[in-house]
Design a protein around this motif. Structure first.
Motif, PDB file in Angstrom:
ATOM      1  N   HIS A  20      -5.063   8.566  -9.733  1.00 51.36           N
ATOM      2  CA  HIS A  20      -3.857   7.985  -9.157  1.00 51.36           C
ATOM      3  C   HIS A  20      -2.945   9.110  -8.688  1.00 51.36           C
ATOM      4  O   HIS A  20      -2.774  10.108  -9.373  1.00 51.36           O
ATOM      5  CB  HIS A  20      -3.129   7.105 -10.182  1.00 51.36           C
ATOM      6  CG  HIS A  20      -3.921   5.892 -10.551  1.00 51.36           C
ATOM      7  ND1 HIS A  20      -3.971   4.777  -9.769  1.00 51.36           N
ATOM      8  CD2 HIS A  20      -4.713   5.640 -11.615  1.00 51.36           C
ATOM      9  CE1 HIS A  20      -4.750   3.880 -10.331  1.00 51.36           C
ATOM     10  NE2 HIS A  20      -5.213   4.382 -11.458  1.00 51.36           N
ATOM     11  N   THR A  21      -2.374   8.933  -7.513  1.00 44.40           N
ATOM     12  CA  THR A  21      -1.443   9.926  -6.997  1.00 44.40           C
ATOM     13  C   THR A  21      -0.082   9.287  -6.796  1.00 44.40           C
ATOM     14  O   THR A  21       0.071   8.073  -6.906  1.00 44.40           O
ATOM     15  CB  THR A  21      -1.931  10.475  -5.646  1.00 44.40           C
ATOM     16  OG1 THR A  21      -1.869   9.433  -4.677  1.00 44.40           O
ATOM     17  CG2 THR A  21      -3.350  11.017  -5.730  1.00 44.40           C
ATOM     18  N   GLN A  22       0.874  10.079  -6.475  1.00 38.60           N
ATOM     19  CA  GLN A  22       2.222   9.596  -6.202  1.00 38.60           C
ATOM     20  C   GLN A  22       2.454   9.432  -4.704  1.00 38.60           C
ATOM     21  O   GLN A  22       3.570   9.223  -4.270  1.00 38.60           O
ATOM     22  CB  GLN A  22       3.248  10.559  -6.794  1.00 38.60           C
ATOM     23  CG  GLN A  22       3.182  10.661  -8.299  1.00 38.60           C
ATOM     24  CD  GLN A  22       3.461   9.328  -8.986  1.00 38.60           C
ATOM     25  OE1 GLN A  22       4.324   8.574  -8.574  1.00 38.60           O
ATOM     26  NE2 GLN A  22       2.709   9.036 -10.025  1.00 38.60           N
ATOM     27  N   ASP A  23       1.391   9.542  -3.899  1.00 40.94           N
ATOM     28  CA  ASP A  23       1.514   9.411  -2.455  1.00 40.94           C
ATOM     29  C   ASP A  23       1.960   8.011  -2.066  1.00 40.94           C
ATOM     30  O   ASP A  23       1.633   7.032  -2.725  1.00 40.94           O
ATOM     31  CB  ASP A  23       0.183   9.703  -1.758  1.00 40.94           C
ATOM     32  CG  ASP A  23      -0.258  11.148  -1.890  1.00 40.94           C
ATOM     33  OD1 ASP A  23       0.600  11.999  -2.206  1.00 40.94           O
ATOM     34  OD2 ASP A  23      -1.447  11.420  -1.690  1.00 40.94           O
ATOM     35  N   THR A  24       2.708   7.933  -0.979  1.00 42.22           N
ATOM     36  CA  THR A  24       3.047   6.650  -0.377  1.00 42.22           C
ATOM     37  C   THR A  24       2.164   6.504   0.840  1.00 42.22           C
ATOM     38  O   THR A  24       2.049   7.429   1.644  1.00 42.22           O
ATOM     39  CB  THR A  24       4.532   6.609   0.018  1.00 42.22           C
ATOM     40  OG1 THR A  24       5.307   6.777  -1.180  1.00 42.22           O
ATOM     41  CG2 THR A  24       4.892   5.288   0.676  1.00 42.22           C
ATOM     42  N   ILE A  25       1.503   5.349   0.972  1.00 39.02           N
ATOM     43  CA  ILE A  25       0.578   5.126   2.082  1.00 39.02           C
ATOM     44  C   ILE A  25       0.966   3.872   2.853  1.00 39.02           C
ATOM     45  O   ILE A  25       1.581   2.966   2.304  1.00 39.02           O
ATOM     46  CB  ILE A  25      -0.878   4.999   1.595  1.00 39.02           C
ATOM     47  CG1 ILE A  25      -1.017   3.818   0.626  1.00 39.02           C
ATOM     48  CG2 ILE A  25      -1.353   6.286   0.939  1.00 39.02           C
ATOM     49  CD1 ILE A  25      -2.421   3.297   0.505  1.00 39.02           C
ATOM     50  N   ALA A  26       0.610   3.850   4.102  1.00 36.43           N
ATOM     51  CA  ALA A  26       0.715   2.656   4.936  1.00 36.43           C
ATOM     52  C   ALA A  26      -0.639   2.483   5.592  1.00 36.43           C
ATOM     53  O   ALA A  26      -1.217   3.446   6.090  1.00 36.43           O
ATOM     54  CB  ALA A  26       1.807   2.818   5.985  1.00 36.43           C
ATOM     55  N   ALA A  27      -1.157   1.262   5.565  1.00 42.05           N
ATOM     56  CA  ALA A  27      -2.484   1.014   6.112  1.00 42.05           C
ATOM     57  C   ALA A  27      -2.559  -0.383   6.710  1.00 42.05           C
ATOM     58  O   ALA A  27      -1.967  -1.324   6.187  1.00 42.05           O
ATOM     59  CB  ALA A  27      -3.541   1.156   5.017  1.00 42.05           C
ATOM     60  N   ILE A  28      -3.274  -0.495   7.806  1.00 43.05           N
ATOM     61  CA  ILE A  28      -3.526  -1.806   8.399  1.00 43.05           C
ATOM     62  C   ILE A  28      -4.445  -2.564   7.453  1.00 43.05           C
ATOM     63  O   ILE A  28      -5.462  -2.048   7.010  1.00 43.05           O
ATOM     64  CB  ILE A  28      -4.162  -1.665   9.788  1.00 43.05           C
ATOM     65  CG1 ILE A  28      -3.177  -0.960  10.713  1.00 43.05           C
ATOM     66  CG2 ILE A  28      -4.567  -3.016  10.344  1.00 43.05           C
ATOM     67  CD1 ILE A  28      -3.765  -0.549  12.040  1.00 43.05           C
ATOM     68  N   ALA A  29      -4.070  -3.810   7.135  1.00 38.54           N
ATOM     69  CA  ALA A  29      -4.826  -4.592   6.156  1.00 38.54           C
ATOM     70  C   ALA A  29      -5.480  -5.823   6.782  1.00 38.54           C
ATOM     71  O   ALA A  29      -5.926  -6.708   6.066  1.00 38.54           O
ATOM     72  CB  ALA A  29      -3.915  -5.010   5.008  1.00 38.54           C
ATOM     73  N   THR A  30      -5.552  -5.887   8.107  1.00 41.51           N
ATOM     74  CA  THR A  30      -6.228  -6.992   8.781  1.00 41.51           C
ATOM     75  C   THR A  30      -7.476  -6.477   9.461  1.00 41.51           C
ATOM     76  O   THR A  30      -7.593  -5.287   9.783  1.00 41.51           O
ATOM     77  CB  THR A  30      -5.319  -7.652   9.839  1.00 41.51           C
ATOM     78  OG1 THR A  30      -4.713  -6.647  10.634  1.00 41.51           O
ATOM     79  CG2 THR A  30      -4.238  -8.490   9.207  1.00 41.51           C
TER      80      THR A  30
END
Length: 78
Positions: free
Chosen positions: A4-14
């Motif tokens: 587990h990291t402390q990174d913040t991610i944004a990803a397309i989920a469709t």
């Protein structure tokens, strides 16, 4: 072993291709501040809110539904 990291991610989920909706998932420590920047505020936990999505200059991009799931009460526990 899962790391587990402390990174913040944004990803397309469709799925790719044509569709009626698009979903973007944001996860991590900066999720609330990203919601505030894009939505003007962070919606109440686990409540769907129909809100304006804005760019960095505050201009309307689109309107849509936002749902905030604080950890550990999300599907992934993040």
């Amino acid at each position: 072993m899962v790391e587990h990291t402390q990174d913040t991610i944004a990803a397309i989920a469709t799925a790719s291709g044509a569709g009626g909706i698009g979903i973007v998932r944001v996860s991590g420590a900066l999720s609330q501040s990203i919601a505030k920047a894009v939505l003007g505020h962070c919606p109440p936990p686990r409540h769907a809110a129909y809100l304006a999505f804005q760019d960095a200059e505050g201009q309307l991009i689109d309107r849509g539904i936002a749902i905030y799931y604080p950890n550990p009460h999300s599907y992934t526990g993040e």
